[in-house]
Design a protein around this motif. Sequence first.
Motif, PDB file in Angstrom:
ATOM      1  N   GLY A 236      -6.622   7.219   2.336  1.00 18.38           N
ATOM      2  CA  GLY A 236      -7.839   6.835   3.446  1.00 18.38           C
ATOM      3  C   GLY A 236      -8.894   7.896   3.293  1.00 18.38           C
ATOM      4  O   GLY A 236     -10.588   6.964   3.957  1.00 18.38           O
ATOM      5  N   SER A 237      -8.665   9.224   3.866  1.00 20.12           N
ATOM      6  CA  SER A 237      -9.526  10.110   3.677  1.00 20.12           C
ATOM      7  C   SER A 237     -10.401   9.694   2.852  1.00 20.12           C
ATOM      8  O   SER A 237     -12.623   9.616   3.181  1.00 20.12           O
ATOM      9  CB  SER A 237      -9.186  11.090   3.848  1.00 20.12           C
ATOM     10  N   THR A 238      -9.750   9.517   1.078  1.00 20.28           N
ATOM     11  CA  THR A 238     -10.918   9.342   0.364  1.00 20.28           C
ATOM     12  C   THR A 238     -11.868   8.471   0.778  1.00 20.28           C
ATOM     13  O   THR A 238     -13.168   8.238  -0.136  1.00 20.28           O
ATOM     14  CB  THR A 238     -10.091   9.578  -1.331  1.00 20.28           C
ATOM     15  N   LEU A 239     -11.223   7.430   0.496  1.00 25.96           N
ATOM     16  CA  LEU A 239     -11.910   5.672   0.639  1.00 25.96           C
ATOM     17  C   LEU A 239     -13.338   5.755   1.995  1.00 25.96           C
ATOM     18  O   LEU A 239     -13.775   5.092   1.721  1.00 25.96           O
ATOM     19  CB  LEU A 239     -10.408   4.792   1.056  1.00 25.96           C
ATOM     20  N   ALA A 240     -12.810   6.124   3.106  1.00 25.78           N
ATOM     21  CA  ALA A 240     -13.387   6.506   3.759  1.00 25.78           C
ATOM     22  C   ALA A 240     -14.736   7.844   3.730  1.00 25.78           C
ATOM     23  O   ALA A 240     -15.784   7.631   3.697  1.00 25.78           O
ATOM     24  CB  ALA A 240     -12.961   7.354   4.856  1.00 25.78           C
ATOM     25  N   ALA A 241     -14.961   8.784   2.236  1.00 29.07           N
ATOM     26  CA  ALA A 241     -15.536   9.516   2.172  1.00 29.07           C
ATOM     27  C   ALA A 241     -16.195   8.342   1.408  1.00 29.07           C
ATOM     28  O   ALA A 241     -17.628   8.714   0.460  1.00 29.07           O
ATOM     29  CB  ALA A 241     -15.278  10.909   1.900  1.00 29.07           C
ATOM     30  N   ALA A 242     -15.983   7.675   0.555  1.00 33.42           N
ATOM     31  CA  ALA A 242     -17.092   6.930  -0.415  1.00 33.42           C
ATOM     32  C   ALA A 242     -17.740   6.290  -0.980  1.00 33.42           C
ATOM     33  O   ALA A 242     -18.993   6.676  -0.850  1.00 33.42           O
ATOM     34  CB  ALA A 242     -15.651   5.909  -1.224  1.00 33.42           C
ATOM     35  N   PRO A 243     -18.707   5.859   0.541  1.00 32.65           N
ATOM     36  CA  PRO A 243     -19.205   5.134   0.610  1.00 32.65           C
ATOM     37  C   PRO A 243     -20.782   6.084   0.786  1.00 32.65           C
ATOM     38  O   PRO A 243     -21.790   6.073   0.879  1.00 32.65           O
ATOM     39  CB  PRO A 243     -19.528   4.274   2.237  1.00 32.65           C
ATOM     40  N   VAL A 244     -20.423   6.932   1.730  1.00 30.52           N
ATOM     41  CA  VAL A 244     -21.382   8.523   1.842  1.00 30.52           C
ATOM     42  C   VAL A 244     -21.933   9.058   0.733  1.00 30.52           C
ATOM     43  O   VAL A 244     -23.289   9.538   0.254  1.00 30.52           O
ATOM     44  CB  VAL A 244     -20.489   9.408   2.898  1.00 30.52           C
ATOM     45  N   ILE A 245     -20.843   9.975  -0.221  1.00 34.13           N
ATOM     46  CA  ILE A 245     -20.571   9.845  -1.827  1.00 34.13           C
ATOM     47  C   ILE A 245     -21.498   8.639  -2.772  1.00 34.13           C
ATOM     48  O   ILE A 245     -22.579   9.242  -2.556  1.00 34.13           O
ATOM     49  CB  ILE A 245     -19.817  10.514  -2.181  1.00 34.13           C
ATOM     50  N   ILE A 246     -20.719   7.825  -2.497  1.00 31.79           N
ATOM     51  CA  ILE A 246     -22.666   6.900  -3.225  1.00 31.79           C
ATOM     52  C   ILE A 246     -23.632   6.799  -2.620  1.00 31.79           C
ATOM     53  O   ILE A 246     -24.629   6.687  -3.787  1.00 31.79           O
ATOM     54  CB  ILE A 246     -21.436   5.214  -3.216  1.00 31.79           C
ATOM     55  N   LEU A 247     -23.746   6.399  -1.507  1.00 30.78           N
ATOM     56  CA  LEU A 247     -24.945   6.947  -0.657  1.00 30.78           C
ATOM     57  C   LEU A 247     -25.724   8.103  -1.667  1.00 30.78           C
ATOM     58  O   LEU A 247     -26.814   7.608  -2.188  1.00 30.78           O
ATOM     59  CB  LEU A 247     -24.787   6.678   0.884  1.00 30.78           C
ATOM     60  N   PHE A 248     -24.762   8.997  -1.023  1.00 27.04           N
ATOM     61  CA  PHE A 248     -25.927  10.413  -1.738  1.00 27.04           C
ATOM     62  C   PHE A 248     -26.508  10.965  -2.975  1.00 27.04           C
ATOM     63  O   PHE A 248     -27.441  10.176  -3.240  1.00 27.04           O
ATOM     64  CB  PHE A 248     -24.716  11.033  -1.741  1.00 27.04           C
ATOM     65  N   LEU A 249     -25.817   9.810  -4.224  1.00 26.75           N
ATOM     66  CA  LEU A 249     -25.504  10.036  -5.340  1.00 26.75           C
ATOM     67  C   LEU A 249     -26.323   8.905  -5.737  1.00 26.75           C
ATOM     68  O   LEU A 249     -27.693   8.740  -6.968  1.00 26.75           O
ATOM     69  CB  LEU A 249     -24.326   9.741  -6.165  1.00 26.75           C
ATOM     70  N   ILE A 250     -26.852   8.158  -5.231  1.00 26.10           N
ATOM     71  CA  ILE A 250     -27.897   6.576  -5.293  1.00 26.10           C
ATOM     72  C   ILE A 250     -29.436   6.938  -4.978  1.00 26.10           C
ATOM     73  O   ILE A 250     -30.135   7.190  -5.929  1.00 26.10           O
ATOM     74  CB  ILE A 250     -27.772   5.145  -4.619  1.00 26.10           C
ATOM     75  N   PHE A 251     -29.417   7.929  -3.662  1.00 24.08           N
ATOM     76  CA  PHE A 251     -30.873   8.534  -3.034  1.00 24.08           C
ATOM     77  C   PHE A 251     -30.733  10.347  -3.497  1.00 24.08           C
ATOM     78  O   PHE A 251     -31.508  10.371  -3.226  1.00 24.08           O
ATOM     79  CB  PHE A 251     -30.586   8.062  -2.061  1.00 24.08           C
ATOM     80  N   GLN A 252     -30.201  10.892  -4.520  1.00 24.75           N
ATOM     81  CA  GLN A 252     -29.934  12.238  -4.034  1.00 24.75           C
ATOM     82  C   GLN A 252     -31.452  12.508  -4.523  1.00 24.75           C
ATOM     83  O   GLN A 252     -32.271  13.779  -4.474  1.00 24.75           O
ATOM     84  CB  GLN A 252     -28.842  12.704  -5.473  1.00 24.75           C
TER      85      GLN A 252
END
Length: 288
Positions: free
Chosen positions: A259-275
């Motif tokens: 659950g923690s991994t899935l909760a962190a996934a949107p944040v990580i994806i957002l950073f990878l898109i706009f890094q």
Amino acid sequence: MAVASPALPTRHVTRDARWWLFAIGKAIIGAVFVLAALFPLAWMVIAGFKSRTEVVQTPFQFFPEVWLWENYAQILADPTFTRTMLWTFLGAVLFTVLALTVNSLAAYAFARLDFRFKRTLWVIVITTMFIPGMTILLTSFIVVTNLQMLDTLAVLVIPGAASAGTIFFIRQFYLSIPSSLEEAAMLDGCGRVRIFVNVFLPLSKPPFVVMGITAFLAYWNSYVWPILTVTSPDQFVVQQYLATFRSERATELGLLMAGSTLAAAPVIILFLIFQRQIIGNIKMAGLK
């Protein structure tokens, strides 16, 4: 007659050796920092594939003996988790839009308008940056209680929308925009609102990307304020859900890590898109 061989360029060789040693040392130090930063995240992802006893077993084992997909499947099949994720995402989007709207308007006013007590108000705004958020939790709670905002989405979105740091960052960007653009718009008959909408907003992508992601992350990772103001499970944000899950099902650590991994996934994806935009804008802000 023997010809003497030319002397070796010892200085050049020594300089090259020093450069290579410096480059290798820098690479090793960088690799250590990267591993230290990524290890907890990698362990959390992989722990989601472990059984409940394998997560905390001794001696420590990084990879599971048997990869269990059931943890991720079970947490995704939980309607409460998916609803909480969607609810948190909706609140984060609303919070980001509201924060960018309010703070960009304030930044434009402080950057381009002349009004009474401007300097005094600017000092007051900047001073709020040095007030820890924890010191005003009680007074903020009293205010939202009197406004009957408890257990609503508004209590999570509205109170933290205005930010002195965001106003400062966007104001610094607006100060760098040539005044000739503003003067040309005035000659065309544009008022202040049209100048802001038609001239400044189209140019505001760099600070909006950085401050927008910052606002999104602040809402997504919020925990202290939600547990004070929201008690209804239907209004929980994702961090509240994970905290409740941990207290109620403390032995199911593999499921918690999934659950923690899935909760962190949107944040990580957002950073990878706009890094690229984030790094470029931070560099630009540093140069200014």
